[in-house]
Scaffold this active site. Structure first.
Site, PDB file in Angstrom:
ATOM      1  N   ASP A 122       0.399  -0.528   0.168  1.00 36.83           N
ATOM      2  CA  ASP A 122      -0.189   0.237   0.119  1.00 36.83           C
ATOM      3  C   ASP A 122       1.191   1.303   0.123  1.00 36.83           C
ATOM      4  O   ASP A 122       1.026   2.404  -0.863  1.00 36.83           O
ATOM      5  CB  ASP A 122      -0.695   0.036   0.973  1.00 36.83           C
ATOM      6  CG  ASP A 122      -0.227   0.067   2.712  1.00 36.83           C
ATOM      7  OD1 ASP A 122      -0.149   0.965   3.082  1.00 36.83           O
ATOM      8  OD2 ASP A 122       0.316  -1.110   3.053  1.00 36.83           O
ATOM      9  N   ASP A 152       1.798 -10.041   3.626  1.00 40.86           N
ATOM     10  CA  ASP A 152       0.761 -10.236   4.271  1.00 40.86           C
ATOM     11  C   ASP A 152      -0.362 -10.804   4.202  1.00 40.86           C
ATOM     12  O   ASP A 152      -0.994 -10.682   4.717  1.00 40.86           O
ATOM     13  CB  ASP A 152       1.057  -8.488   5.190  1.00 40.86           C
ATOM     14  CG  ASP A 152       2.369  -9.003   6.157  1.00 40.86           C
ATOM     15  OD1 ASP A 152       3.131  -9.968   5.906  1.00 40.86           O
ATOM     16  OD2 ASP A 152       2.978  -7.603   7.012  1.00 40.86           O
TER      17      ASP A 152
END
EC number: 2.7.1.90
Length: 402
Positions: A122, A152
């Site tokens: 992100d 993740d």
């Protein structure tokens, strides 16, 4: 939209998708329009700030398919955050008083880049959006199309990030070897620490794949080779409340019966408690350029080992981390298919001037699309209510949380 030059960069930590994604983008552009020039910034935003890039020549285009066979990133990564000017000045990447965002944006303008493909998490992709916005304000149109990379699997609102499934598969393979150590001494405590700072998906999926492997094996109980001794006996995630005292009582009975205990641990589990202990002792908590706590420094696996070793009467304790083993692997068949589908759409969007991060949009019926940058965020928690999680905890003998 007329596209003459495309730039690629990979950033952040490694994931088992970077090499294949780079190769896939090169191949796709070459298939659709070999006149489009492809360049690759070296070591992510580090290379962009310094203007360090390589041109993908004819030989490179011909060899792009080979990248599927390797992990890592052939064009290099680094942890560079363009909004952390202090860190960038310290590293000599920008001068005092310079705006790193402006330096990077002007470099893109200087290099004549029409499309920037970012392969990262992100932070990587939202930073790319900031670059595009800056250039737009300065009358330079840049299309930015990102690919979601993080083992993740915690990017909002993307269902599945590239490389995460491979990392879980590799974590299971890692566990198959380290848990083979469970008879290297009496009363053995093994802690398998798995990456996952804020999200326990990787630890949960790794455990699920490992348990599946255990259940598929043929065992020889008469010779001491049992599924019970090889199985995980506990799984701890950031999304779970962990009652150390209650768990110690439960695991003590496992240790007494089997002679070993195997714990699968997400590295983000227990971190608030560890930080509170460190700060109470007046210790400084080290952080990276993104402001994340340096988990290698606070060492959650060792902390949990300390909590349980004496309570379980462990004679030998082993803490092993699968993160670097898992994240540097080559992409598996599942991820290669996912990469190909995302790469095809990424190039299609780039050629029509549509910016965004490619992914299956959980807020739009899991449609594969270019997701708008303002909607991209990190830290998506693992859903402990997913249908397979409670049966997994029951399988390893751990009480289901309310």
């Amino acid at each position: 939209m007329s596209v003459r030059r495309v730039a690629l960069l990979t950033a952040g930590g490694f994931a088992p998708c970077l090499s294949a994604a780079v190769g896939g983008l090169i191949q796709r552009y070459n298939d659709l329009d070999p006149t489009i020039e492809v360049i690759a910034y070296q070591h992510g935003y580090h290379g962009l700030l310094t203007g360090n890039f390589v041109r993908v020549d004819e030989e490179g285009r011909a060899q792009a398919g080979i990248l599927d066979k390797f992990g890592g990133s052939p064009i290099g990564n680094s942890r560079v955050k363009l909004t952390n000017a202090k860190d960038l000045v310290k590293r000599g990447l920008v001068a005092e008083g310079e705006n790193p965002l402006a330096v990077a944006a002007e470099q893109l303008r200087t290099d004549g880049v029409d499309v920037l493909h970012t392969i990262g998490g992100d932070d990587t992709n939202t930073t790319a959006a900031d670059l595009a916005a800056y250039l737009h304000e300065h009358n330079y149109e840049l299309t930015v199309v990102g690919l979601p990379k993080t083992i993740d699997n915690d990017v909002i609102p993307i269902r599945q990030s590239l490389g995460a499934d491979t990392a879980a598969e590799q974590g299971s393979l890692f566990a198959q070897n380290i848990i083979g150590e469970h008879r290297s001494g009496p009363r053995m405590l093994i802690i398998h620490e798995i990456m996952g700072r804020n999200c326990g998906w990787l630890a949960a999926e790794t455990t699920r794949k490992y348990v599946k492997w255990v259940d598929e094996q043929e065992w020889a109980p008469a010779l001491g080779l049992t599924a019970e001794r090889w199985s995980p006996h506990a799984l701890y995630l950031p999304e779970m409340h962990i009652d150390i005292d209650q768990e110690a009582k439960r695991l003590l009975s496992v240790m007494d019966e089997l002679g070993n205990v195997n714990i699968f641990l997400s590295e983000g589990a227990g971190v608030p408690e560890i930080i509170a202990e460190m700060e109470a002792r007046g210790e400084e908590v080290a952080r990276d350029p993104f402001g994340h706590v340096r988990l290698d420094d606070i060492n959650p696996g060792q902390w949990f080992a300390k909590q349980f070793a004496e309570r379980l009467g462990a004679e030998k304790v082993m803490v092993q981390k699968s993160g670097y083993f898992s994240r540097s692997a080559r992409a598996n068949a599942y991820d290669l298919r996912l990469i190909q589908s995302m790469v095809d759409l990424a190039v299609e969007c780039a050629l029509r001037g549509e910016s965004g991060v490619i992914g299956h949009d959980e807020e739009r019926g899991d449609q594969l699309r270019a997701i708008e940058f303002p909607r991209i965020a990190g830290g998506k928690p693992f859903n402990v209510n997913v249908e397979w999680f409670a049966p997994l905890l029951a399988r390893i003998g751990q009480p289901t949380q309310n």
